[in-house]
Design a protein around this motif. Structure first.
Motif, PDB file in Angstrom:
ATOM      1  N   UNK A  87       7.038  -5.795   6.089  1.00 19.53           N
ATOM      2  CA  UNK A  87       7.285  -6.032   4.671  1.00 19.53           C
ATOM      3  C   UNK A  87       5.983  -6.344   3.943  1.00 19.53           C
ATOM      4  N   UNK A  88       5.113  -7.124   4.592  1.00 19.91           N
ATOM      5  CA  UNK A  88       3.818  -7.451   3.989  1.00 19.91           C
ATOM      6  C   UNK A  88       2.982  -6.198   3.770  1.00 19.91           C
ATOM      7  N   UNK A  89       2.991  -5.310   4.762  1.00 17.45           N
ATOM      8  CA  UNK A  89       2.242  -4.060   4.606  1.00 17.45           C
ATOM      9  C   UNK A  89       2.840  -3.210   3.488  1.00 17.45           C
ATOM     10  N   UNK A  90       4.139  -3.306   3.291  1.00 19.61           N
ATOM     11  CA  UNK A  90       4.775  -2.587   2.190  1.00 19.61           C
ATOM     12  C   UNK A  90       4.268  -3.068   0.841  1.00 19.61           C
ATOM     13  N   UNK A  91       4.116  -4.387   0.686  1.00 23.38           N
ATOM     14  CA  UNK A  91       3.564  -4.909  -0.573  1.00 23.38           C
ATOM     15  C   UNK A  91       2.111  -4.451  -0.774  1.00 23.38           C
ATOM     16  N   UNK A  92       1.352  -4.388   0.313  1.00 17.75           N
ATOM     17  CA  UNK A  92      -0.024  -3.893   0.195  1.00 17.75           C
ATOM     18  C   UNK A  92      -0.036  -2.437  -0.255  1.00 17.75           C
ATOM     19  N   UNK A  93       0.933  -1.673   0.217  1.00 21.18           N
ATOM     20  CA  UNK A  93       1.023  -0.272  -0.205  1.00 21.18           C
ATOM     21  C   UNK A  93       1.432  -0.167  -1.670  1.00 21.18           C
ATOM     22  N   UNK A  94       2.360  -1.013  -2.105  1.00 21.12           N
ATOM     23  CA  UNK A  94       2.726  -1.036  -3.528  1.00 21.12           C
ATOM     24  C   UNK A  94       1.492  -1.313  -4.384  1.00 21.12           C
ATOM     25  N   UNK A  95       0.723  -2.289  -3.970  1.00 23.82           N
ATOM     26  CA  UNK A  95      -0.521  -2.648  -4.692  1.00 23.82           C
ATOM     27  C   UNK A  95      -1.491  -1.470  -4.749  1.00 23.82           C
ATOM     28  N   UNK A  96      -1.688  -0.802  -3.613  1.00 23.96           N
ATOM     29  CA  UNK A  96      -2.636   0.303  -3.568  1.00 23.96           C
ATOM     30  C   UNK A  96      -2.153   1.514  -4.361  1.00 23.96           C
ATOM     31  N   UNK A  97      -0.851   1.743  -4.366  1.00 23.49           N
ATOM     32  CA  UNK A  97      -0.300   2.914  -5.041  1.00 23.49           C
ATOM     33  C   UNK A  97       0.035   2.645  -6.504  1.00 23.49           C
ATOM     34  N   UNK A  98      -0.110   1.408  -6.938  1.00 24.86           N
ATOM     35  CA  UNK A  98       0.157   1.083  -8.343  1.00 24.86           C
ATOM     36  C   UNK A  98       1.621   1.041  -8.697  1.00 24.86           C
ATOM     37  N   UNK A  99       2.479   0.786  -7.699  1.00 23.97           N
ATOM     38  CA  UNK A  99       3.913   0.695  -7.963  1.00 23.97           C
ATOM     39  C   UNK A  99       4.265  -0.712  -8.459  1.00 23.97           C
ATOM     40  N   UNK A 100       5.184  -0.786  -9.419  1.00 29.17           N
ATOM     41  CA  UNK A 100       5.582  -2.080  -9.978  1.00 29.17           C
ATOM     42  C   UNK A 100       6.411  -2.879  -8.969  1.00 29.17           C
ATOM     43  N   UNK A 110       0.761  -4.897  -9.242  1.00 35.03           N
ATOM     44  CA  UNK A 110       0.005  -5.963  -8.596  1.00 35.03           C
ATOM     45  C   UNK A 110      -1.510  -5.756  -8.758  1.00 35.03           C
ATOM     46  N   UNK A 111      -2.212  -6.860  -8.916  1.00 36.12           N
ATOM     47  CA  UNK A 111      -3.673  -6.848  -9.007  1.00 36.12           C
ATOM     48  C   UNK A 111      -4.279  -7.409  -7.721  1.00 36.12           C
ATOM     49  N   UNK A 112      -5.590  -7.276  -7.610  1.00 32.75           N
ATOM     50  CA  UNK A 112      -6.284  -7.905  -6.481  1.00 32.75           C
ATOM     51  C   UNK A 112      -5.958  -9.389  -6.408  1.00 32.75           C
ATOM     52  N   UNK A 113      -5.992 -10.054  -7.548  1.00 31.56           N
ATOM     53  CA  UNK A 113      -5.755 -11.488  -7.565  1.00 31.56           C
ATOM     54  C   UNK A 113      -4.341 -11.834  -7.137  1.00 31.56           C
ATOM     55  N   UNK A 114      -3.372 -10.967  -7.483  1.00 29.27           N
ATOM     56  CA  UNK A 114      -2.001 -11.204  -7.028  1.00 29.27           C
ATOM     57  C   UNK A 114      -1.928 -11.230  -5.502  1.00 29.27           C
ATOM     58  N   UNK A 115      -2.617 -10.288  -4.861  1.00 32.41           N
ATOM     59  CA  UNK A 115      -2.609 -10.235  -3.395  1.00 32.41           C
ATOM     60  C   UNK A 115      -3.254 -11.490  -2.821  1.00 32.41           C
ATOM     61  N   UNK A 116      -4.356 -11.911  -3.406  1.00 35.85           N
ATOM     62  CA  UNK A 116      -5.031 -13.120  -2.932  1.00 35.85           C
ATOM     63  C   UNK A 116      -4.157 -14.354  -3.144  1.00 35.85           C
ATOM     64  N   UNK A 117      -3.526 -14.445  -4.314  1.00 39.03           N
ATOM     65  CA  UNK A 117      -2.654 -15.582  -4.603  1.00 39.03           C
ATOM     66  C   UNK A 117      -1.410 -15.569  -3.714  1.00 39.03           C
TER      67      UNK A 117
END
Length: 385
Positions: A87-100, A110-117
């Motif tokens: 599931x975590x890798x799925x969120x990383x993919x959403x971030x990379x692909x620009x999916x809401x 998601x932004x870089x800061x969202x992933x860090x936060x």
């Protein structure tokens, strides 16, 4: 005799390259994890001015596909992933692909800061990112796999070979042209690992020309992060590893320093706030001063070129060498210059006739380098040495 200022003639080879490589990158990328101050490495910001989410020993999550992350993390975690990790890798993919992604009831990209936060637990919906946290052994597996490659994905070592394709680092063996396992290779790999674009055209041109001093300059000073102490410190480490010189030969010292002074001193002066040039060349410069000026500090180092005139135009105390392979014509100027004859029939031209006596006292020439001349408008003194 090895060629002066050569890379290929003076490679510093490792007996255990992989161990040295991994230790070097661990120290640069995450020293706290390496030495046990941190038990785990979660997603954190790298050291760039626009921080990117990174994990372990510099595994930058930016630009990685879901397939790539799944493969590398599966190896790091011993062959399988938990549902939470998937599931975590799925969120990383959403971030990379620009999916809401819906955060606090609102869909947003998601932004870089969202992933860090999220990795810090500050965004509940992204708390699963904490499941990707690596211990030292797992981070070491991820580092080695990313360097060496795994099925379906090439590693950074192969990427460096591709970046350096066409440059023959082993002239004596036409069937083996890649850069051997050496300090020089590790310095370049360290740059490529940080950012592949750092292996740029000017650096590759220096490597192609087998010009060690130019390559050292490109590594240390020809980048855009010279004003950032942390990032410049990495370039200092990499250029020191690559090596400005590889022997204790005074001729090699002279050629390397004269090249830098004559070709790049202005750029170096503009960029050395976080990389003091005189400290970087202290060993070589002090050796030359001990050998040729009785330890007196010089301001600038010149070298004549094959059968051409070099005009010293500075007012300081300078060290001026003749070309080591051919005749040169060398001019002193103001200041207490030391002029060292090179090969062939050198001509040394002081600025004024009144400098004649001082110039004679300062002419130094090796007994194997032919003869030297002091030339003036109305007289010439020839020294057979």
């Amino acid at each position: 005799m090895p060629e002066l200022n050569s890379i290929t003639d003076n490679l510093s080879l490792y007996s255990d390259y992989i161990s040295e490589r991994n230790s070097h990158l661990k120290k640069l990328e995450n020293p706290r994890l390496q030495d046990g101050r941190d038990e785990f490495s979660g997603i954190h910001a790298d050291k760039d001015s626009n921080p990117s989410p990174t994990i372990g020993y510099g595994y930058n999550l930016t630009g990685k596909s879901l397939a790539q992350n799944t493969a590398f993390f599966t190896f790091a975690f011993g062959g399988s992933l938990s549902p939470t990790q998937s599931s975590a890798l799925g969120y990383l993919d959403d971030w990379q692909e620009g999916r809401a992604v819906t955060i606090n009831g609102t869909p947003r990209v998601l932004t870089n800061q969202d992933i860090l936060d999220g990795a810090e637990g500050l965004i509940p919906e992204l708390a699963v990112l904490d499941s990707l946290k690596l211990n030292e052994a797992q981070a070491s597996i991820l580092l080695s796999d990313f360097l060496e490659g795994i099925p379906g994905f090439d590693g950074a070592e192969k990427g460096l070979n591709t970046a350096l394709a066409g440059i023959d680092f082993v002239p004596s063996n036409p069937d083996e042209s890649k850069l051997p396992e050496s300090k020089e290779r590790l310095a370049l790999l360290s740059m490529y690992y940080q950012l592949p674009e750092l292996i740029g055209p000017d650096l590759k041109a220096a490597l192609q020309a087998d010009n060690r001093a130019e390559a050292w300059f490109q590594i240390r000073y020809r980048h855009l992060n010279y004003s950032d102490p942390g990032l410049q410190d990495r370039k200092n480490t990499e250029s020191d590893l690559f090596g400005l010189t590889r022997t204790e030969d005074l001729d090699e010292y002279a050629e390397a320093l004269a090249y830098l002074y004559m070709n790049h001193r202005q750029t170096i002066d503009e960029r050395d706030a976080n990389s003091p040039f005189l400290a970087a060349i202290a060993t070589q410069k002090q050796a030359l001063e001990n050998a040729y000026t009785n330890g007196r500090t010089v301001d600038f180092i010149y070298m004549g070129t094959d059968s051409s005139t070099h005009q010293d135009k500075l007012d300081g105390d300078d060290l001026i060498f003749g070309d080591f392979t051919a005749a040169s014509t060398l001019h002193g100027y103001d200041g207490d210059d030391v002029i060292i004859g090179g090969a062939g029939n050198d001509r040394v031209l002081p600025r004024l006739f009144s400098q004649f006596k001082a110039a004679i006292g300062r002419l130094i020439s090796s007994s194997i380098r032919g003869c030297s001349q002091l030339a003036f408008d109305n007289c010439r003194v020839r020294f057979l040495l």
